[in-house]
Scaffold this active site. Structure first.
Site, short mmCIF file in Angstrom:
data_model
loop_
_atom_site.label_atom_id
_atom_site.label_comp_id
_atom_site.label_asym_id
_atom_site.label_seq_id
_atom_site.Cartn_x
_atom_site.Cartn_y
_atom_site.Cartn_z
N ASP A 227 12.57 13.97 12.62
CA ASP A 227 12.31 12.72 11.90
C ASP A 227 10.83 12.54 11.55
O ASP A 227 9.96 13.11 12.21
CB ASP A 227 12.80 11.54 12.76
CG ASP A 227 12.94 10.27 11.93
OD1 ASP A 227 13.04 10.35 10.70
OD2 ASP A 227 12.93 9.18 12.55
N HIS B 108 9.54 16.52 3.29
CA HIS B 108 10.72 17.33 3.63
C HIS B 108 10.38 18.82 3.54
O HIS B 108 10.81 19.61 4.37
CB HIS B 108 11.90 16.99 2.72
CG HIS B 108 12.42 15.59 2.91
ND1 HIS B 108 12.62 15.05 4.16
CD2 HIS B 108 12.77 14.62 2.03
CE1 HIS B 108 13.08 13.81 4.04
NE2 HIS B 108 13.17 13.52 2.75
N LEU C 263 19.83 33.35 20.49
CA LEU C 263 19.83 31.89 20.35
C LEU C 263 21.01 31.39 19.50
O LEU C 263 21.25 31.92 18.41
CB LEU C 263 18.52 31.47 19.67
CG LEU C 263 18.37 29.98 19.33
CD1 LEU C 263 18.15 29.15 20.58
CD2 LEU C 263 17.20 29.77 18.35
#
Ligand code: IPE
Ligand code: IPE
Ligand code: MG
Length: 256
Positions: free
Chosen positions: A33, A50, A144
């Site tokens: 965020d 962004h 991962l």
């Protein structure tokens, strides 16, 4: 030294005396965020934030892989983010697509298994197909597990689980008294994954915003004022370090 990321760009080498390798969270989740505020502070359009956020993501995924973390889940687009102007939503969808095109080879080469959690079937057919292809391509990787939460909402996820369970009951395959917490867990996107141990939220807000509601029941929460585009691997390491100092009791008593 930790295993290095074999990518072309930066390589993070983390001294192993900073963290206890045996006490790393199994599942780390991040609410990415603050992109808009970061851009605004620079007098730039939100889009700029962004784009910068993608760079942070890239570095954090590399770091997580280098550290041999088991699961990393990032919140990229919520079921509530459709409330934003179409222009911003479209830009975000384009960014997810370009990120994947640019990074899929590197992720695959580094044994990362990418998964998309959320209602991706409601995205454009092209994007949905691209996500499914990336998922299929990396499905056998054993490093991962990198979950990208896109069109994800914790309540929507639980609603889906409850409908699926209701259908099993309705068809006579599942007696109501056999429904357990595990039945619900088994219907979540994260059915085969451990609960969230560490939940990180940058940008100075102290809320969960409908992210991994079930899975975070006992997560350790870690907040910082830093906006996501400024969230460097150093903050990530700090969060992991702080996590290792926490006393997790799960409702029980501290073991002396
Ligand atoms: C997070 O940054 C990215 C998404 C929600 C897609 P924001 O766009 O929410 O940035 P702020 O919170 O407005 O600063
Ligand atoms: C949460 O951020 C969602 C993502 C980061 C994808 P928001 O910016 O949407 O959350 P709120 O609106 O501040 O709660
Ligand atoms: Mg926000």
């Amino acid at each position: 030294m930790w295993k290095k990321w074999f990518g072309k760009t930066e390589q993070y080498v983390i001294a192993d005396n900073q963290l206890d390798k045996d006490k790393l969270p199994r599942h780390t989740a991040i609410i990415m965020d603050g992109n808009g505020r970061w851009a605004k502070a620079k007098g730039m359009p939100r889009v700029f934030g962004h784009r910068a956020g993608v760079e942070s993501l890239r570095k954090i995924v590399r770091t997580a892989s280098n550290l041999e973390l088991e699961v990393l889940t990032v919140y990229a687009f919520s079921t509530e983010n459709w409330k934003r102007p179409a222009e911003e939503v479209n830009l975000l969808m384009d960014l997810f697509s370009t990120y994947l095109t640019a990074d899929i080879d590197e992720l695959d080469e580094n044994n990362v298994q990418i998964r998309f959690i959320g209602q991706i079937q409601d995205l454009s057919t092209t994007l949905c197909r691209k996500f499914q292809d990336a998922q299929a391509r990396t499905a056998k990787n054993t490093g991962l597990v990198f979950n990208a939460a896109i069109n994800y909402g914790g309540r929507a996820e639980m609603l889906c689980a409850m409908k699926a369970i209701a259908l099993d009951v309705q068809s006579g395959n599942l007696p109501v008294e056999m429904i357990t917490e595990n039945s619900i867990q088994q219907h979540l996107y994260t059915a085969d994954l451990p609960d969230v141990d560490l939940l990180i939220r940058p940008s100075g807000d102290f809320r969960i915003s409908n992210f991994l509601l079930w899975q975070s029941a006992y997560a350790e929460l870690w907040f910082t004022d830093v906006n996501w585009p400024d969230f460097t691997p150093e903050y990530f390491l700090q969060a992991l370090h702080d996590f290792q100092q926490r006393d997790r009791r799960f409702g029980g008593l501290k073991i002396k």
